[in-house]
Design a protein around this motif. Structure first.
Motif, PDB file in Angstrom:
ATOM      1  N   ASN A 157       0.879  -1.235  -0.055  1.00  0.00           N
ATOM      2  CA  ASN A 157       0.110  -0.295   0.123  1.00  0.00           C
ATOM      3  C   ASN A 157       0.786   1.311   0.008  1.00  0.00           C
ATOM      4  O   ASN A 157       0.561   2.304  -0.900  1.00  0.00           O
ATOM      5  CB  ASN A 157      -1.039   0.108   1.164  1.00  0.00           C
ATOM      6  CG  ASN A 157      -2.093  -1.205   1.327  1.00  0.00           C
ATOM      7  OD1 ASN A 157      -2.244  -1.714   0.042  1.00  0.00           O
ATOM      8  ND2 ASN A 157      -2.534  -1.582   2.367  1.00  0.00           N
ATOM      9  N   LEU A 196       4.195   5.372   8.456  1.00  0.00           N
ATOM     10  CA  LEU A 196       3.022   4.575   7.588  1.00  0.00           C
ATOM     11  C   LEU A 196       3.335   3.089   7.898  1.00  0.00           C
ATOM     12  O   LEU A 196       2.219   2.286   8.164  1.00  0.00           O
ATOM     13  CB  LEU A 196       2.734   5.052   6.118  1.00  0.00           C
ATOM     14  CG  LEU A 196       2.311   6.261   5.947  1.00  0.00           C
ATOM     15  CD1 LEU A 196       2.403   6.508   4.310  1.00  0.00           C
ATOM     16  CD2 LEU A 196       0.815   6.644   6.263  1.00  0.00           C
ATOM     17  N   TYR A 247       0.826   0.263   9.904  1.00  0.00           N
ATOM     18  CA  TYR A 247       0.280  -0.592   9.285  1.00  0.00           C
ATOM     19  C   TYR A 247       0.698  -2.228   9.643  1.00  0.00           C
ATOM     20  O   TYR A 247      -0.151  -2.922   9.844  1.00  0.00           O
ATOM     21  CB  TYR A 247       1.117  -0.828   7.777  1.00  0.00           C
ATOM     22  CG  TYR A 247       0.537  -1.968   6.906  1.00  0.00           C
ATOM     23  CD1 TYR A 247      -0.806  -2.287   6.585  1.00  0.00           C
ATOM     24  CD2 TYR A 247       1.426  -2.717   6.655  1.00  0.00           C
ATOM     25  CE1 TYR A 247      -1.179  -3.435   5.709  1.00  0.00           C
ATOM     26  CE2 TYR A 247       1.167  -4.129   5.745  1.00  0.00           C
ATOM     27  CZ  TYR A 247      -0.193  -4.250   5.248  1.00  0.00           C
ATOM     28  OH  TYR A 247      -0.422  -5.251   4.758  1.00  0.00           O
ATOM     29  N   GLY A 307      -0.066   8.283   1.488  1.00  0.00           N
ATOM     30  CA  GLY A 307      -0.861   7.494   2.409  1.00  0.00           C
ATOM     31  C   GLY A 307      -2.142   7.253   1.758  1.00  0.00           C
ATOM     32  O   GLY A 307      -3.263   6.985   2.442  1.00  0.00           O
ATOM     33  N   CYS A 331      -3.672   3.879   2.346  1.00  0.00           N
ATOM     34  CA  CYS A 331      -3.695   3.380   3.535  1.00  0.00           C
ATOM     35  C   CYS A 331      -5.086   3.666   4.046  1.00  0.00           C
ATOM     36  O   CYS A 331      -5.677   4.488   3.630  1.00  0.00           O
ATOM     37  CB  CYS A 331      -2.536   3.949   4.360  1.00  0.00           C
ATOM     38  SG  CYS A 331      -0.725   3.391   3.655  1.00  0.00           S
TER      39      CYS A 331
END
Length: 762
Positions: A51, A100, A104, A137, A140
């Protein structure tokens, strides 16, 4: 149909197991990755999730920079990082990608609360970080928020409880930590300080300490800046014990990764000129006039200098678009200026150090520093607005003879050696006469010049490096003349303790300051001063605007002993006029001029026709007769349709007026007839009531209803009484005639008619 698309428990469990296996594989690859052995070139070469890679590719971030290549693997392994890199080298992505990835791999959701906190010293830099995070992002499922000064606190508080990644300035973040009910930082995973050396200085020291006090000690901390502070005390405040140094000298217990290099990029050409303080504005204006096809940023030491130079240069029109940006502007104005400057190609921006750090301005050709920066680190951040991401750029700094040698030696310790430029006298232009003329015509510009002078002198006084900034050697009179002032204004210099205190309060939230002034009972302390509005401050100042000067003239005779009930105050006690107050009379020498001066008609003709003004409900003045704009006329329709509408409207008005006039005439005629009948009745009684030909009497009567007829009736009153006695005798009288008829005196016309009929019959 909905049941067919919905996954059952077994499918969800299988998908969850695959996700866990993928995350375990990423963690394994991350621990096995060695930056020294594996020199990655692209983001896809790093152990990043799919992602994040999709978001980077969609935002056109493909190739790694040096700081990203060295810091991202170390951050992914869970180490604290103390990183420094050249300006424009991609430090923002160097900490956003680990943030990020961290959330995650922890499978973070909105119910887990705040996972990452990113602190920026300026609002503009925080906005830029937020914009990059939204792009990277995009693939995400995390929620991000931006909290900065100048925005609606209530709006932010209502939505901050579901934020996973929070970006903001220190003051606003601390305000939400103290006031927002839903903001819980007990589960924080990562703390990031962008431009860490600025966040750790005296201005944000107490605020940052209060923020760190609300965070859990078990967290990962990342510090990034172009110039890094290696103070052990600062690192201990942030609980950095086992950390990695990226691009900095080894300090404390940290481990060195990378090497120390010059903090400015190689594609940046750096120059300096030797110029005296009174000639700086002349050189600056000449430089702008000779670089009209460039995009440049001009740095000054204070916002008041920025405001003054922007307003004066804007009136002198150098031939290029001018903008200004400083910390005293409202947030909306600052944001609009940034957007316009980013899109512009040929423009000059006057700014303070509020945009000196981290802001990514594309294609800036020149960075001009009119005032010497406080240290070499500030110089590095300023020139870093140009030559970003391998592009070419130029930087110029103006140094006075007192500042030149000491400051160049400090730049040399940072491996920065700018070249010297010589000024061509043919292109140098003096703007002192123009400035004097502008200040003479506009009192507001004069006020700005005074404040700019004072702010510069104070900025030199508060500098710590006394070898570079020599306060006693400033040519104050010459500097004031260069600004267009007739002389140097008086300056009241505060002590260093007061200046330090003011610097601390400048970056503190106002709401927290108000809370600090309250005691435990929620009441204001006795020593706290009452709240002063902006109007109180405006009228309390002196020598600033015409309004405040007039206000002081009105109130200077009022004292504390004056009775509050007095409604009359003395505005002037001395009525003796001085020679300066007497009007200067100019006697015309020619005969035509004398005749014109003595003739009221001729003087009015010279001044133009007088105009009468009317005021609307809002208090705005308008001429009695105003010409309508052609656009407004066309909006109401064609000329023929407006003509028909006007004639119809006027016809209706006239018809209504005719009806009213007819009704008035009808009532007037009715009253006239009533008065005429009464007059005839009186004439009938005055004549013989026993006459058998009343029609003759009616025919001979004159229907004149003026005052003469009334007077005539009054003169005939005694005669009527005598005739009544002779015609209507009493029955008891011995001289009564046998043929006489005894009747009552007639009162109306009908009585007269009945009496006439009886007389005819009898």
């Amino acid at each position: 149909m909905a049941k067919k698309n919905r996954m059952n428990t077994a499918q969800r469990k299988q998908l969850r197991n695959k996700e866990n296996e993928y995350i375990e594989e990423l963690n394994k690859r991350t621990q096995e990755y060695d930056p020294k052995l594996q020199r990655a070139t692209f983001f896809k070469d790093l152990p990043l999730c799919r992602n994040v890679l999709k978001g980077l590719s969609a935002s056109a971030f493909v190739k790694l920079t040096a700081i990203q290549r060295e810091s991202i693997p170390v951050s992914l392994q869970g180490h604290d990082v103390l990183a420094a890199a050249k300006t424009g080298s991609g430090k923002t992505l160097a900490f956003l990608v680990p943030v990020l990835e961290k959330l995650y791999r922890e499978r973070w959701t909105e119910f887990d609360g705040l996972g990452a906190l990113i602190i920026s010293p300026t609002r503009e830099l925080a906005m830029q970080i937020y914009e990059v995070l939204v792009k990277v992002g995009s693939q995400c499922s995390f929620s991000a928020g931006l909290v900065i000064g100048g925005k609606d606190v209530k709006y932010e508080s209502e939505r901050i409880s579901k934020i996973n990644i929070l970006i903001g300035t220190p003051g606003r973040i601390l305000q939400h930590l103290d006031q927002a009910v839903g903001l819980n930082a007990s589960n924080l995973q990562m703390l990031v300080l962008d431009e860490a050396d600025r966040c750790l200085d005296m201005g944000f020291k107490k605020t940052l300490d209060a923020i760190v006090g609300n965070l859990p000690p078990m967290r990962q901390t990342l510090l990034f800046s172009a110039t890094q502070s290696a103070s052990l005390a600062d690192l201990a405040r942030l609980s950095l014990t086992d950390y990695k140094n990226i691009g900095t000298l080894e300090t404390g217990s940290g481990q060195q990764v990378g090497a120390a290099n010059p903090a400015t990029p190689d594609t940046l050409q750096q120059y300096y000129i030797d110029v005296s303080l009174p000639d700086k504005l002349d050189i600056l204006f000449s430089f702008i006039k000779s670089h009209l096809k460039s995009k440049m940023i001009v740095f000054l030491s204070s916002g008041k200098q920025v405001h003054f130079i922007y307003e004066t240069f804007r009136k002198m029109q150098p031939g290029i678009s001018l903008m200004h940006l400083h910390g005293r502007q409202k947030q909306t104005a600052r944001t609009d200026t940034l957007d316009k400057f980013v899109r512009a190609q040929q423009v000059c921006l006057f700014a303070t150090d509020v945009v000196a750090r981290g802001i990514d301005f594309p294609a800036v050709d020149w960075v001009v520093q009119v005032d010497c920066p406080e240290d070499a680190d500030t110089y590095i951040h300023r020139v870093g607005r140009s030559a970003r991401y391998g592009k070419k750029g130029k930087a110029l700094i103006m140094l006075t003879p007192q500042e030149m040698d000491p400051f160049l030696s400090r730049l040399k310790t940072k491996k920065i050696e700018p070249e010297k430029l010589n000024i061509k006298q043919s292109k140098k232009k003096s703007i002192k006469p123009q400035l004097q003329s502008l200040l003479f015509k506009d009192p507001e510009l004069k006020y700005l010049a005074q404040k700019a002078f004072i702010s510069y002198i104070r900025s030199i006084y508060v500098q710590k490096d006394k070898e570079v900034f020599k306060f006693n050697e400033i040519p104050t009179e010459e500097f004031a003349n260069s600004l267009g002032l007739p002389g140097a204004p008086k300056i009241k210099i505060k002590g260093m303790k007061a200046i330090t205190r003011a610097k601390e309060l400048k970056n503190s939230p106002r709401s927290l300051l108000n809370l600090a002034k309250t005691n435990e009972m929620g009441e204001l302390e006795e020593e706290s001063k009452p709240v002063r509005t902006k109007y109180d401050k405006m009228f309390g100042r002196k020598n600033q605007t015409v309004l405040s000067e007039h206000y002081m003239n009105i109130t200077k005779h009022q004292t504390a002993e004056d009775d509050e009930d007095d409604f009359m105050t003395v505005k002037r006690t001395n009525h003796i006029l001085n020679e300066q107050e007497l009007p200067q009379l100019v006697v015309p020498t020619s005969k035509r001029g004398q005749k014109k001066a003595l003739s009221k008609k001729a003087s009015l003709a010279a001044k133009g026709n007088p105009t009468k003004m009317v005021f609307d409900d809002d208090g705005n003045s308008h001429p009695v007769y105003e010409l309508e704009d052609e656009e407004d006329f066309q909006m109401r329709g064609s000329a023929e349709s407006q003509k028909r509408e006007f004639l119809k409207k006027e016809t209706d008005v006239l018809s209504k007026g005719d009806k009213i006039d007819k009704q008035v005439a009808k009532e007037r005629d009715k009253k006239r007839r009533e008065r005429g009948s009464k007059h005839l009745e009186e004439r009938w009684r005055r004549t013989c009531p026993g006459s058998e030909e009343p029609a003759v009497i009616l025919g001979t009567g004159d229907l004149d209803l003026d005052m003469n007829a009334a007077d005539e009736s009054d003169r005939e009153e005694p005669a009527r009484k005598s005739r009544k006695k002779s015609n209507f005798k009493s029955a008891e009288s011995p001289e009564e005639d046998n043929n006489a008829i005894e009747v009552e005196e007639p009162q109306t016309l009908e009585d007269l008619e009945s009496l006439t009929a009886r007389l005819i019959q009898g």
